[in-house]
Design an enzyme around this catalytic site. Structure first.
Site, PDB file in Angstrom:
ATOM      1  N   ASP A  31       0.763  -1.262   0.008  1.00  0.00           N
ATOM      2  CA  ASP A  31      -0.015   0.006  -0.032  1.00  0.00           C
ATOM      3  C   ASP A  31       0.791   1.210   0.035  1.00  0.00           C
ATOM      4  OD1 ASP A  31      -2.133  -1.692   0.043  1.00  0.00           O
ATOM      5  OD2 ASP A  31      -2.784  -1.278   1.932  1.00  0.00           O
ATOM      6  N   ALA A  32       2.036   1.337   0.813  1.00  0.00           N
ATOM      7  CA  ALA A  32       2.953   2.247   0.787  1.00  0.00           C
ATOM      8  C   ALA A  32       3.454   3.025  -0.452  1.00  0.00           C
ATOM      9  CB  ALA A  32       3.948   1.915   1.823  1.00  0.00           C
ATOM     10  N   ASP A  35       0.470   4.163  -2.642  1.00  0.00           N
ATOM     11  CA  ASP A  35       0.361   5.557  -2.214  1.00  0.00           C
ATOM     12  C   ASP A  35       1.541   6.494  -2.823  1.00  0.00           C
ATOM     13  OD1 ASP A  35      -1.902   4.761  -0.684  1.00  0.00           O
ATOM     14  OD2 ASP A  35      -0.945   4.795   1.103  1.00  0.00           O
ATOM     15  N   SER A  80     -13.618   7.744  -1.290  1.00  0.00           N
ATOM     16  CA  SER A  80     -12.720   7.264  -0.520  1.00  0.00           C
ATOM     17  C   SER A  80     -12.188   8.512   0.175  1.00  0.00           C
ATOM     18  CB  SER A  80     -11.761   6.583  -1.235  1.00  0.00           C
ATOM     19  OG  SER A  80     -10.876   7.272  -1.990  1.00  0.00           O
ATOM     20  N   GLU A 111     -11.458   7.663  14.313  1.00  0.00           N
ATOM     21  CA  GLU A 111     -11.956   5.992  14.371  1.00  0.00           C
ATOM     22  C   GLU A 111     -10.643   5.334  13.667  1.00  0.00           C
ATOM     23  OE1 GLU A 111     -15.176   5.756  11.510  1.00  0.00           O
ATOM     24  OE2 GLU A 111     -16.516   6.876  12.813  1.00  0.00           O
ATOM     25  N   LYS A 113      -8.709   3.076  11.278  1.00  0.00           N
ATOM     26  CA  LYS A 113      -8.823   2.965   9.864  1.00  0.00           C
ATOM     27  C   LYS A 113      -8.731   1.168   9.623  1.00  0.00           C
ATOM     28  CE  LYS A 113      -7.665   4.149   5.342  1.00  0.00           C
ATOM     29  NZ  LYS A 113      -7.672   2.934   4.526  1.00  0.00           N
ATOM     30  N   ASP A 115      -8.373  -2.293   8.176  1.00  0.00           N
ATOM     31  CA  ASP A 115      -7.832  -2.782   6.843  1.00  0.00           C
ATOM     32  C   ASP A 115      -8.589  -3.954   6.203  1.00  0.00           C
ATOM     33  OD1 ASP A 115      -6.071  -2.499   4.945  1.00  0.00           O
ATOM     34  OD2 ASP A 115      -4.118  -3.027   6.027  1.00  0.00           O
ATOM     35  N   ARG A 134     -17.458  -1.469  -3.192  1.00  0.00           N
ATOM     36  CA  ARG A 134     -17.383  -0.059  -3.653  1.00  0.00           C
ATOM     37  C   ARG A 134     -17.363   0.156  -5.308  1.00  0.00           C
ATOM     38  NH1 ARG A 134     -12.860   3.563  -1.452  1.00  0.00           N
ATOM     39  NH2 ARG A 134     -11.860   1.991  -2.759  1.00  0.00           N
ATOM     40  N   GLU A 170     -16.985  -1.755   6.531  1.00  0.00           N
ATOM     41  CA  GLU A 170     -15.730  -2.554   6.333  1.00  0.00           C
ATOM     42  C   GLU A 170     -15.984  -3.942   6.571  1.00  0.00           C
ATOM     43  OE1 GLU A 170     -13.597  -0.504   4.972  1.00  0.00           O
ATOM     44  OE2 GLU A 170     -11.763  -1.355   4.811  1.00  0.00           O
ATOM     45  N   TYR A 222     -19.321   2.255   9.527  1.00  0.00           N
ATOM     46  CA  TYR A 222     -18.847   3.373   9.977  1.00  0.00           C
ATOM     47  C   TYR A 222     -19.523   4.837   9.503  1.00  0.00           C
ATOM     48  CZ  TYR A 222     -15.790   1.916   6.121  1.00  0.00           C
ATOM     49  OH  TYR A 222     -15.046   1.405   5.087  1.00  0.00           O
ATOM     50  N   LYS A 288     -12.644  12.335  11.234  1.00  0.00           N
ATOM     51  CA  LYS A 288     -13.793  12.934  10.662  1.00  0.00           C
ATOM     52  C   LYS A 288     -14.680  14.115  11.303  1.00  0.00           C
ATOM     53  CE  LYS A 288     -15.240   8.229   9.102  1.00  0.00           C
ATOM     54  NZ  LYS A 288     -16.356   7.371   9.542  1.00  0.00           N
ATOM     55  N   LYS A 312      -2.405   8.106   8.039  1.00  0.00           N
ATOM     56  CA  LYS A 312      -1.865   6.760   7.852  1.00  0.00           C
ATOM     57  C   LYS A 312      -0.762   6.478   8.862  1.00  0.00           C
ATOM     58  CE  LYS A 312      -2.648   4.465   4.527  1.00  0.00           C
ATOM     59  NZ  LYS A 312      -3.359   4.149   3.141  1.00  0.00           N
ATOM     60  N   CYS A 406      29.418 -27.055   5.772  1.00  0.00           N
ATOM     61  CA  CYS A 406      29.326 -26.035   6.413  1.00  0.00           C
ATOM     62  C   CYS A 406      29.943 -24.782   5.720  1.00  0.00           C
ATOM     63  CB  CYS A 406      29.991 -26.218   8.019  1.00  0.00           C
ATOM     64  SG  CYS A 406      30.300 -24.974   8.669  1.00  0.00           S
ATOM     65  N   CYS A 409      33.329 -23.889   8.129  1.00  0.00           N
ATOM     66  CA  CYS A 409      34.437 -24.838   8.242  1.00  0.00           C
ATOM     67  C   CYS A 409      34.515 -25.908   7.341  1.00  0.00           C
ATOM     68  CB  CYS A 409      34.350 -25.300   9.822  1.00  0.00           C
ATOM     69  SG  CYS A 409      33.312 -26.590   9.752  1.00  0.00           S
ATOM     70  N   CYS A 424      25.949 -28.286  11.594  1.00  0.00           N
ATOM     71  CA  CYS A 424      27.493 -28.691  11.088  1.00  0.00           C
ATOM     72  C   CYS A 424      27.910 -29.562  12.172  1.00  0.00           C
ATOM     73  CB  CYS A 424      28.134 -27.503  11.187  1.00  0.00           C
ATOM     74  SG  CYS A 424      29.968 -27.623  11.323  1.00  0.00           S
ATOM     75  N   CYS A 429      33.621 -26.066  15.215  1.00  0.00           N
ATOM     76  CA  CYS A 429      33.393 -25.016  14.122  1.00  0.00           C
ATOM     77  C   CYS A 429      33.512 -23.713  14.449  1.00  0.00           C
ATOM     78  CB  CYS A 429      32.081 -25.352  13.559  1.00  0.00           C
ATOM     79  SG  CYS A 429      31.484 -23.978  12.160  1.00  0.00           S
TER      80      CYS A 429
HETATM   81  S1  IVH Z   1     -15.280   6.564   6.222  1.00  0.00           S
HETATM   82  C1  IVH Z   1     -15.781   9.179   2.543  1.00  0.00           C
HETATM   83  N1  IVH Z   1     -14.333   5.022   8.130  1.00  0.00           N
HETATM   84  O1  IVH Z   1     -10.625   3.497   4.245  1.00  0.00           O
HETATM   85  C2  IVH Z   1     -15.684   8.372   3.694  1.00  0.00           C
HETATM   86  N2  IVH Z   1     -13.744   4.517   6.028  1.00  0.00           N
HETATM   87  O2  IVH Z   1     -10.236   5.384   1.254  1.00  0.00           O
HETATM   88  C3  IVH Z   1     -15.707   6.940   3.651  1.00  0.00           C
HETATM   89  N3  IVH Z   1     -11.974   2.489   5.956  1.00  0.00           N
HETATM   90  O3  IVH Z   1     -12.893   2.970   1.491  1.00  0.00           O
HETATM   91  C4  IVH Z   1     -14.920   6.117   4.226  1.00  0.00           C
HETATM   92  N4  IVH Z   1     -12.147   2.385   8.258  1.00  0.00           N
HETATM   93  O4  IVH Z   1     -12.378   0.906   3.186  1.00  0.00           O
HETATM   94  C5  IVH Z   1     -14.326   5.138   6.891  1.00  0.00           C
HETATM   95  N5  IVH Z   1     -13.572   4.025  10.041  1.00  0.00           N
HETATM   96  C6  IVH Z   1     -13.494   4.176   8.774  1.00  0.00           C
HETATM   97  C7  IVH Z   1     -13.042   3.477   8.005  1.00  0.00           C
HETATM   98  C8  IVH Z   1     -12.753   3.555   6.417  1.00  0.00           C
HETATM   99  C9  IVH Z   1     -11.514   1.888   6.996  1.00  0.00           C
HETATM  100  C10 IVH Z   1     -11.673   2.403   4.639  1.00  0.00           C
HETATM  101  C11 IVH Z   1     -12.589   2.235   3.721  1.00  0.00           C
HETATM  102  C12 IVH Z   1     -12.605   3.258   2.655  1.00  0.00           C
HETATM  103  C13 IVH Z   1     -11.221   3.712   2.894  1.00  0.00           C
HETATM  104  C14 IVH Z   1     -10.728   5.355   2.468  1.00  0.00           C
END
Ligand code: IVH
Length: 669
Positions: A31-32, A35, A80, A111, A113, A115, A134, A170, A222, A288, A312, A406, A409, A424, A429
């Site tokens: 993911d990193a 990103d 997203s 909250e 996030k 995964d 989605r 999620e 959420y 949020k 993140k 080995c 030795c 070994c 040794c």
């Molecule tokens: S809110 C517009 N809350 O993160 C806001 N998303 O790109 C809608 N995710 O697609 C998402 N934990 O899969 C929200 N507590 C949380 C979340 C969360 C994980 C994920 C979700 C979303 C992605 C954001």
């Protein structure tokens, strides 16, 4: 390369990875890394707004829906989140929100996030009628049948549910369930999943719902999309979540109200510290805006709302390339395959090596030199290679042939009849010797600072040290001759070696490197026998009489001291001036019978010192928190153990209280 060319390249790369991720559930990069590509593209497009095209990946939310499922058009677009990666970016987000709203301070809800995989559930008159992924945010896939199998997803809402409700949340798999599921897959000879998120995605998008049903999926709500027929309008996000909970939808109990930026920072730090103690994987904090009216005013930019951001965490998984594989020989002679990696920053440190426990593991993972791999380092855990990214193979990768001799030795190696260990066969040794010296000098043993792996090897290679006691004869000029050793470090080392002469029986026993005798057993033996000669002469029966000592261990200890070489080593060490203090009488101390866990940093004591103090006071120190833990001592920057203690309701004390219990003044160390 021109910016224009790079923009094209990035778009192609991102599209490719979107396809791997969203459509095939088989990402090739972390993911990193993804990103980083996305951010680079965003930055370049910002610089050249004229080059932004409607089909750029920045203009859409995610992968296109797969054809095998029916399509569902979301009534409201599924957005997203924009990401941020450091405090400066978070501060910018808050400043932007405050400016747009014209206020000095904003109330946020923070909250974890999750995964997993974002989905939408539709309830009509309280009944679950449709669930979808989605997709690209506008059109997703109909996975209703599969979602019906998710155990904690209510098919029927509690009374008072509105006419129509779209819930966003999620789908994920808990860490424990993931492990169990992968073990089962492996046992059946099937391919395990790389991580819980891919496992969740892969499980939800099965065409056969029975397969989905067999997977341990869970759901957490959420957000809300369309909401029709509610009597009283909602004002805040919190009210929204409470209402969802009232209707019987699972929501995350972990949530922080933040009044302004500083509270968000604190929530982030807390969540990061608790990350590993949580039962599910998270990759950041979602921040949020709480007021729904404020959200309305803030609106959205193409792909994400302006009222929320994902802050993140540093990545715990990264991809890198294997540069070399070799077999390392340890102090018992066991050969362990080690992969040398292109250095990557993962889990907060730079990792350039990963150990594969044995040949079997190497074979199972089919790791080859030149392979791209996922490397994972979570918390203090040793870095590991999670999986090989086979799709990135070019055909030039070379399998590693396990040596028959080995590497140090050249003696033959032999596989132990009952296990996966290859050793070994040469008792003398040099690698074994270097390993044993390293162990002898280690922190829980004689604690000789500065005597690391490389230096131990050099001492053995140059012939300066052939046995433990020869360490005590080393001189500054001798050491200063060694590579990368100055006069000053040579002197420091000689001092450190001399300083180690004053030791305790448990450290001494542990330092000897008797097979199967770890720190805990060494302490048990020290407490029981209380002197070197008594332990040296203990018979198997006498050993068996010791609490926690079984037949295997008794045989191992007896066997060790029957070896004349081992006895000579002990004598020679004592002659060299090593002074072994017997254990203090087990006082009826303040920690009598208590199991204590230490976490974080104490200002006045090192970990070792705190441990010894607790043991002197009759207590036992354990590495992990469980229901059996009597007490947790939490220093600065306590992390997951503290969270775990709170979760289990175990008593926690701070350093001051700890010192008071020890009746120790904070100045003593
Ligand atoms: S809110 C517009 N809350 O993160 C806001 N998303 O790109 C809608 N995710 O697609 C998402 N934990 O899969 C929200 N507590 C949380 C979340 C969360 C994980 C994920 C979700 C979303 C992605 C954001």
């Amino acid at each position: 390369m021109t910016d224009r060319a790079r923009i094209d390249e990035l778009r192609q790369l991102i599209r490719h990875h979107d396809h791997r991720y969203y459509t095939l559930d088989a990402p090739e990069i972390s993911d990193a890394a993804y990103d980083a590509l996305a951010r680079e593209l965003e930055a370049l497009e910002k610089k050249h707004p004229d080059l932004v095209t409607p089909d750029s990946p920045t203009q859409r939310v995610g992968g296109a829906p797969q054809s095998r499922f029916e399509r569902v058009t979301h009534h409201q677009q599924m957005l997203s989140l924009a990401n941020c990666f450091d405090d400066a970016e978070l501060t910018e987000f808050d400043a932007r929100v405050r400016k747009l709203l014209g206020v000095d301070r904003v109330d946020y809800v923070c909250e974890p996030k999750m995964d997993g995989l974002a989905i939408e559930l539709v309830y009509e008159h309280g009944r679950f009628v449709q669930g979808s992924t989605r997709g690209d945010g506008i059109v997703g896939e109909d996975v209703t049948a599969n979602l019906r199998t998710v155990r904690n997803l209510p098919l029927e809402l509690q009374r008072g549910a509105p006419t129509r409700l779209e819930v966003r949340g999620e789908v994920f798999i808990k860490k424990k369930d993931f492990q169990r599921m992968n073990e089962a897959l492996l046992a059946r000879g099937e391919e395990p999943f790389v991580n819980p998120r891919n496992a969740a995605a892969g499980s939800l998008r099965q065409l056969d719902p029975r397969l989905t049903a067999s997977r341990p999926l869970a759901f957490m709500a959420y957000e809300v999309g369309e909401l029709l027929g509610l009597k009283k309008a909602l004002e805040t996000h919190r009210q929204k979540l409470e209402l969802l909970a009232k209707w019987g939808l699972p929501i995350n109990p972990r949530r922080d109200d933040a009044h302004g930026l500083d509270d968000v920072r604190a929530a982030y730090a807390r969540l990061l510290a608790d990350r590993h103690a949580l039962p599910y994987e998270i990759d950041g904090l979602v921040v949020k805006v709480d007021s729904l009216d404020a959200r309305e005013r803030l609106g959205q930019v193409s792909r994400s709302p302006r009222w929320a951001i994902a802050y993140k965490f540093p990545p715990e998984e990264m991809e890198t390339q294997v540069e070399r594989i070799f077999a390392s020989v340890g102090r018992t002679g066991a050969l362990t395959p080690v992969a040398e990696l292109k250095p990557v920053f993962v889990g907060g440190v730079t990792v350039s090596r990963a150990t594969l426990h044995n040949e079997d593991e190497l074979e199972r993972k089919d790791l080859r030199v030149g392979d791209w791999v996922f490397v994972r380092r979570a918390g203090d855990v040793i870095p590991e290679i999670v999986a090989v990214i086979t799709s990135r193979r070019t055909g030039h990768e070379k399998p590693f042939v396990f040596p028959t001799h080995c590497p140090v030795c050249q003696h033959a190696v032999a596989r132990e009849p009952d296990g996966a260990v290859i050793r070994c066969t040469n008792r003398h040794c040099p690698a074994r010797l270097a390993g044993r010296i390293r162990h002898f000098a280690s922190r829980g043993a004689m604690d000789i600072e500065g005597l690391g792996e490389k230096l131990c090897e050099a001492l053995v290679d140059t012939g300066l040290v052939r046995s433990f006691e020869q360490l005590y004869q080393l001189t500054v000029p001798q050491l200063a001759e060694l590579e990368r050793m100055g006069e000053k470090s040579a002197k420091n080392l000689v001092d450190a070696i001399a300083g180690s002469k004053k030791t305790t029986l448990r450290r001494f026993i542990y330092a000897l490197g008797i097979p199967d005798v770890g720190e805990t057993t060494a302490k048990t033996l020290a407490d029981h026998f209380r002197s070197v000669p008594r332990l040296l002469d203990a018979s198997v029966d006498e050993l068996l009489a010791v609490r926690d000592v079984g037949p295997e261990l008794a045989k191992s200890v007896r066997g060790h001291f029957e070896d004349p070489d081992a006895r000579r080593t002990v004598e020679a060490l004592l002659e060299a001036g090593v002074h072994v203090a017997p254990p203090e009488s087990p006082a009826q101390g303040s920690f009598q019978g208590k199991t204590v866990v230490l976490t974080g940093t104490l200002a006045s004591l090192s970990r070792e010192e705190a441990k010894e103090a607790i043991e002197r006071a009759g207590g036992k120190v354990s590495g992990s928190v469980s229901k059996k833990t009597s007490l947790v001592v939490a220093g600065e920057d306590s992390g997951s153990k503290l969270a775990k203690a709170k979760e289990l309701g175990v008593a926690v004390i701070d350093e001051a209280a700890f010192l008071a219990l020890l009746r120790k003044r904070p100045t003593s160390s």
